[in-house]
Write a protein that holds these residues in place. Sequence first.
Motif, PDB file in Angstrom:
ATOM      1  N   SER A  18       6.807   9.149 -11.842  1.00  0.00           N
ATOM      2  CA  SER A  18       8.178   9.389 -11.395  1.00  0.00           C
ATOM      3  C   SER A  18       9.155   9.346 -12.559  1.00  0.00           C
ATOM      4  N   ALA A  19       8.908   8.469 -13.536  1.00  0.00           N
ATOM      5  CA  ALA A  19       9.810   8.372 -14.685  1.00  0.00           C
ATOM      6  C   ALA A  19       9.667   9.583 -15.610  1.00  0.00           C
ATOM      7  N   VAL A  20       8.427  10.004 -15.840  1.00  0.00           N
ATOM      8  CA  VAL A  20       8.205  11.140 -16.744  1.00  0.00           C
ATOM      9  C   VAL A  20       8.734  12.436 -16.130  1.00  0.00           C
TER      10      VAL A  20
ATOM     11  N   PRO B 186       9.942  17.271  -8.302  1.00  0.00           N
ATOM     12  CA  PRO B 186       9.143  16.985  -7.096  1.00  0.00           C
ATOM     13  C   PRO B 186       8.232  15.757  -7.200  1.00  0.00           C
ATOM     14  N   PRO B 187       7.488  15.531  -8.309  1.00  0.00           N
ATOM     15  CA  PRO B 187       6.659  14.312  -8.355  1.00  0.00           C
ATOM     16  C   PRO B 187       7.477  13.031  -8.202  1.00  0.00           C
TER      17      PRO B 187
ATOM     18  N   MET C 295       8.951   8.348  -5.031  1.00  0.00           N
ATOM     19  CA  MET C 295       9.977   7.435  -4.529  1.00  0.00           C
ATOM     20  C   MET C 295      10.057   7.437  -3.006  1.00  0.00           C
ATOM     21  N   THR C 296       9.711   8.559  -2.385  1.00  0.00           N
ATOM     22  CA  THR C 296       9.641   8.592  -0.920  1.00  0.00           C
ATOM     23  C   THR C 296       8.539   7.665  -0.422  1.00  0.00           C
ATOM     24  N   LEU C 297       7.388   7.707  -1.086  1.00  0.00           N
ATOM     25  CA  LEU C 297       6.302   6.801  -0.732  1.00  0.00           C
ATOM     26  C   LEU C 297       6.706   5.340  -0.965  1.00  0.00           C
ATOM     27  N   ALA C 298       7.425   5.101  -2.060  1.00  0.00           N
ATOM     28  CA  ALA C 298       7.838   3.732  -2.372  1.00  0.00           C
ATOM     29  C   ALA C 298       8.809   3.201  -1.323  1.00  0.00           C
ATOM     30  N   VAL C 299       9.794   4.002  -0.952  1.00  0.00           N
ATOM     31  CA  VAL C 299      10.751   3.571   0.070  1.00  0.00           C
ATOM     32  C   VAL C 299      10.050   3.338   1.403  1.00  0.00           C
ATOM     33  N   SER C 300       9.087   4.191   1.722  1.00  0.00           N
ATOM     34  CA  SER C 300       8.336   4.024   2.969  1.00  0.00           C
ATOM     35  C   SER C 300       7.544   2.722   2.955  1.00  0.00           C
TER      36      SER C 300
ATOM     37  N   ALA D 187       3.029  -2.522  -3.957  1.00  0.00           N
ATOM     38  CA  ALA D 187       2.877  -1.234  -4.650  1.00  0.00           C
ATOM     39  C   ALA D 187       4.200  -0.472  -4.665  1.00  0.00           C
ATOM     40  N   ALA D 188       4.933  -0.519  -3.538  1.00  0.00           N
ATOM     41  CA  ALA D 188       6.219   0.169  -3.466  1.00  0.00           C
ATOM     42  C   ALA D 188       7.235  -0.450  -4.423  1.00  0.00           C
TER      43      ALA D 188
END
Length: 306
Positions: free
Chosen positions: A120-122, A127-128, A133-138, A185-186
């Motif tokens: 996500s940082a790179v 889109p990546p 971040m969508t997975l992390a928020v979930s 993990a999130a």
Amino acid sequence: MLAYIVKRTLGAIPTLVLVTIAVFLFVHVLPGDPARLAAGAEADEATVTLVRHQLGLDLPLPEQFVRYFDNMLHGDLGESLRTRRPVSREIAERFMPTFVLTLTSMVWSVLVGLVIGVISAVWRNRPPDAIGMTLAVSGISFPAFALGMVLMQIFSVQLGWLPSIGAGSWRNYILPSITLGAGVAAVMARFTRAAFVEVMKEDYVRTARAKGLSERIVVVKHTFRNALIPVVTMMGLQFGFLLGGSIVVESVFAWPGMGSLLVDSVNMRDYPVIQGLILLFSVEFIVINIVVDVLYGLINPAIHYK
């Protein structure tokens, strides 16, 4: 380094004393009479009075604390009011299932969180990054008990692939570890992303890119180590929270660990076991903080301890 570890360990003693006092006072304000529970529902008042005297619960509160603290210094955490077994034995039998579950959850959650955070940082604002971040928020938003029941319904009830309760084999660890580690993990993904984005703005990173180094070399050699220091701090805190906060997950999966032992002890007003468990959790946090500080020096040799 050794002098620093000794200094930190000695400095933790006042904290442990304060925690012991706080825990002792807390468990004694819980509603319910432990002497009545220990004597049984059918016991008469004379029996309850006798049990209260045998347990030392009729002594003044300061005297009870002095007795408990003196026994604790000699390695005696008392006896369980429910089973009449030593508290140390009660905890020891439940420690390894919780520790292995926590370690399993921590390993996969840290690896997944680091990978998602770095990607996500790179590729931030692309889109990546959005997917990660969508997975992390979930993962942060979904309650652990709800995730556990959903996983149990799908993989245990409907598909029959994995066991839902107990700790008999490695397959028993899969669903509880996923449930327990999803939130970590999130958090790790979001924290790793923030740390890497901050480091990638530094001048030495721009200089490395200006020299024509590949993005992989820039990330692995020039960014990873410097961004890892705050991430290690979060790893240590999350490991402590997992080890002491697996109560919900253990309840969902009927896991024979310290979390379920704490729930049973609170319900039965088993003061010695409650005090022993919370004291153990406090020691774990202190040890983890010391380990994290030592890891700082291993990650970044520029850090010196005094």
